[in-house]
Design a protein around this motif. Sequence first.
Motif, PDB file in Angstrom:
ATOM      1  N   TYR A 133      13.498   1.538 -11.969  1.00 22.24           N
ATOM      2  CA  TYR A 133      12.411   1.981 -11.041  1.00 22.24           C
ATOM      3  C   TYR A 133      11.790   1.044 -10.694  1.00 22.24           C
ATOM      4  N   VAL A 134      10.970  -0.183 -11.304  1.00 21.83           N
ATOM      5  CA  VAL A 134      10.356  -0.985 -10.939  1.00 21.83           C
ATOM      6  C   VAL A 134      11.309  -2.035  -9.911  1.00 21.83           C
ATOM      7  N   SER A 135      12.542  -2.371 -10.547  1.00 26.83           N
ATOM      8  CA  SER A 135      13.486  -3.143  -9.553  1.00 26.83           C
ATOM      9  C   SER A 135      13.462  -2.356  -8.266  1.00 26.83           C
ATOM     10  N   ALA A 136      13.883  -1.372  -8.108  1.00 27.67           N
ATOM     11  CA  ALA A 136      13.875  -0.554  -6.816  1.00 27.67           C
ATOM     12  C   ALA A 136      12.880  -0.636  -6.054  1.00 27.67           C
ATOM     13  N   LYS A 137      11.629  -0.755  -6.553  1.00 30.27           N
ATOM     14  CA  LYS A 137      10.344  -0.564  -5.884  1.00 30.27           C
ATOM     15  C   LYS A 137      10.386  -2.495  -5.108  1.00 30.27           C
ATOM     16  N   TYR A 138      10.844  -3.108  -6.081  1.00 36.05           N
ATOM     17  CA  TYR A 138      10.720  -4.466  -5.664  1.00 36.05           C
ATOM     18  C   TYR A 138      11.779  -4.546  -4.411  1.00 36.05           C
ATOM     19  N   THR A 194       4.571  -2.335   7.552  1.00 31.94           N
ATOM     20  CA  THR A 194       3.381  -2.337   6.688  1.00 31.94           C
ATOM     21  C   THR A 194       3.981  -1.672   5.340  1.00 31.94           C
ATOM     22  N   ALA A 195       3.643  -2.488   4.228  1.00 29.65           N
ATOM     23  CA  ALA A 195       4.185  -1.622   2.735  1.00 29.65           C
ATOM     24  C   ALA A 195       2.794  -0.977   2.342  1.00 29.65           C
ATOM     25  N   VAL A 196       2.929   0.136   1.790  1.00 31.78           N
ATOM     26  CA  VAL A 196       1.633   0.752   1.266  1.00 31.78           C
ATOM     27  C   VAL A 196       2.021   0.789  -0.209  1.00 31.78           C
ATOM     28  N   TYR A 197       1.333   0.291  -1.091  1.00 28.28           N
ATOM     29  CA  TYR A 197       1.386   0.268  -2.289  1.00 28.28           C
ATOM     30  C   TYR A 197       0.201   0.954  -3.405  1.00 28.28           C
ATOM     31  N   PRO A 198       0.411   2.347  -3.483  1.00 32.88           N
ATOM     32  CA  PRO A 198      -0.550   3.239  -4.208  1.00 32.88           C
ATOM     33  C   PRO A 198      -0.049   3.133  -5.580  1.00 32.88           C
ATOM     34  N   GLY A 199      -1.367   3.385  -6.444  1.00 35.30           N
ATOM     35  CA  GLY A 199      -1.137   3.457  -7.801  1.00 35.30           C
ATOM     36  C   GLY A 199      -0.963   4.997  -8.105  1.00 35.30           C
ATOM     37  N   VAL A 200      -1.334   5.428  -9.346  1.00 38.04           N
ATOM     38  CA  VAL A 200      -0.906   6.838  -9.736  1.00 38.04           C
ATOM     39  C   VAL A 200      -1.568   7.873  -8.536  1.00 38.04           C
ATOM     40  N   THR A 240      -0.080  -5.195   4.310  1.00 36.31           N
ATOM     41  CA  THR A 240       0.096  -4.683   2.845  1.00 36.31           C
ATOM     42  C   THR A 240      -1.073  -4.074   2.720  1.00 36.31           C
ATOM     43  N   ILE A 241      -1.104  -2.634   2.099  1.00 38.39           N
ATOM     44  CA  ILE A 241      -2.178  -1.952   1.786  1.00 38.39           C
ATOM     45  C   ILE A 241      -1.978  -1.566   0.276  1.00 38.39           C
ATOM     46  N   SER A 242      -2.839  -2.093  -0.707  1.00 38.46           N
ATOM     47  CA  SER A 242      -2.800  -1.590  -1.864  1.00 38.46           C
ATOM     48  C   SER A 242      -3.799  -0.844  -2.454  1.00 38.46           C
ATOM     49  N   ILE A 243      -3.570   0.294  -2.969  1.00 44.17           N
ATOM     50  CA  ILE A 243      -4.527   1.185  -3.506  1.00 44.17           C
ATOM     51  C   ILE A 243      -4.605   1.517  -4.915  1.00 44.17           C
ATOM     52  N   ARG A 244      -5.526   1.559  -5.683  1.00 45.61           N
ATOM     53  CA  ARG A 244      -5.508   1.989  -6.932  1.00 45.61           C
ATOM     54  C   ARG A 244      -6.819   2.905  -7.297  1.00 45.61           C
ATOM     55  N   ARG A 279       8.011  -1.173  22.382  1.00 41.14           N
ATOM     56  CA  ARG A 279       7.159  -2.281  22.284  1.00 41.14           C
ATOM     57  C   ARG A 279       6.112  -1.932  21.402  1.00 41.14           C
ATOM     58  N   GLY A 280       5.948  -2.544  20.240  1.00 44.43           N
ATOM     59  CA  GLY A 280       4.737  -2.384  19.278  1.00 44.43           C
ATOM     60  C   GLY A 280       5.207  -1.148  18.298  1.00 44.43           C
ATOM     61  N   SER A 281       6.582  -0.916  18.195  1.00 47.99           N
ATOM     62  CA  SER A 281       6.828  -0.140  17.187  1.00 47.99           C
ATOM     63  C   SER A 281       6.722  -0.453  15.816  1.00 47.99           C
ATOM     64  N   GLN A 282       6.426   0.321  15.041  1.00 41.96           N
ATOM     65  CA  GLN A 282       6.189   0.317  13.512  1.00 41.96           C
ATOM     66  C   GLN A 282       7.031   0.763  12.738  1.00 41.96           C
ATOM     67  N   LEU A 283       6.941   0.180  11.578  1.00 32.70           N
ATOM     68  CA  LEU A 283       7.944   0.784  10.191  1.00 32.70           C
ATOM     69  C   LEU A 283       6.853   0.763   9.085  1.00 32.70           C
ATOM     70  N   VAL A 284       6.767   1.889   8.385  1.00 34.90           N
ATOM     71  CA  VAL A 284       5.639   2.003   7.282  1.00 34.90           C
ATOM     72  C   VAL A 284       6.547   2.204   6.025  1.00 34.90           C
ATOM     73  N   PHE A 285       6.561   1.576   4.972  1.00 37.38           N
ATOM     74  CA  PHE A 285       7.083   2.077   3.950  1.00 37.38           C
ATOM     75  C   PHE A 285       6.032   2.442   2.499  1.00 37.38           C
ATOM     76  N   ILE A 286       6.282   3.715   1.741  1.00 41.77           N
ATOM     77  CA  ILE A 286       5.350   3.898   1.100  1.00 41.77           C
ATOM     78  C   ILE A 286       6.190   3.604  -0.272  1.00 41.77           C
ATOM     79  N   VAL A 287       5.451   2.337  -0.941  1.00 44.66           N
ATOM     80  CA  VAL A 287       6.132   2.022  -1.911  1.00 44.66           C
ATOM     81  C   VAL A 287       5.646   2.385  -3.285  1.00 44.66           C
ATOM     82  N   ALA A 288       4.628   1.477  -3.988  1.00 46.96           N
ATOM     83  CA  ALA A 288       3.882   1.786  -5.125  1.00 46.96           C
ATOM     84  C   ALA A 288       3.693   0.556  -5.711  1.00 46.96           C
TER      85      ALA A 288
END
Length: 270
Positions: free
Chosen positions: A171-176, A194-200, A257-261, A137-146
């Motif tokens: 590369y971009v289409s695979a991230k999509y 959760t999807a995490v979107y870091p920049g460089v 969503t977590i976006s980091i730049r 119950r309450g399990s989580q899935l986190v993707f490190i995307v970009a």
Amino acid sequence: MRDRIGLISGATSGVGGAIVAERLAHGDSVIAVGRSVERLADLRDATPASVGTGKLLTLSADLSTREGQTLLRSAIEASAPDGLDYLVHAAFGHIGEDEGKSIADITQEELVEFLSNSVILAHLTVQTCLPSLLRKRGSQLVFIVADWGLPQHNVLLYGESEGGAVGSEPYVSAKYALTGLASALEIQQDVRVTAVYPGVIASAALDTAGEPTFLTLDATDDEVAAAGYSVPEAAIPLSDIVAAVSFALSTRATVKTISIRPTGRGYIGV
């Protein structure tokens, strides 16, 4: 939040390895999955000082194959018979995105290998782990995307490198594709996503396998500067990626969503 068992794919990369170390220090038991036996051994050697009460199991497996999926199922059943609390998917391939290598410059073999290591691998990993996640119950899935996986990311339109444009359509289409997978799972399955979107992310020069060598969590200012960055103005330190994942895994709310730049005004991206 105690006595949790998680699985981290891509654990032999800088990002995946840093997340493993943090979760162990937090007291979790972790199944760390990667292809390289040598890098998994390095991970084991590097983590003992960071370990709190957590336990580490490393698994060398190619999750794009049936054999690898079988090995993973066996490891999960042995280590988490009552189910996984979370999966952090940090595995992804590279295909000349920093050099602006377009789809016209990529061979069919390179394209098939890249998409297999990036898109298909993510789907197969989720497919293999999902039955175990659904037991908890309450399990989580986190993707490190970009941030390349965000529709508003503008690097293909405005980026430049020494060799010309920055960006690679595959590369971009695979991230999509990862963004789409995360969104669909959130709707269809009884897991928090959760999807995490870091920049460089601060990294050293590419290694011989064409993979970036990310600077370690304790990299000195001189090491960062030697790699051509100023953190956080020009790049994101690994510690910020780790903190984002830790936040997603520690809150009772669903962090979608977590976006980091980087903080620099000249950063090309979102």
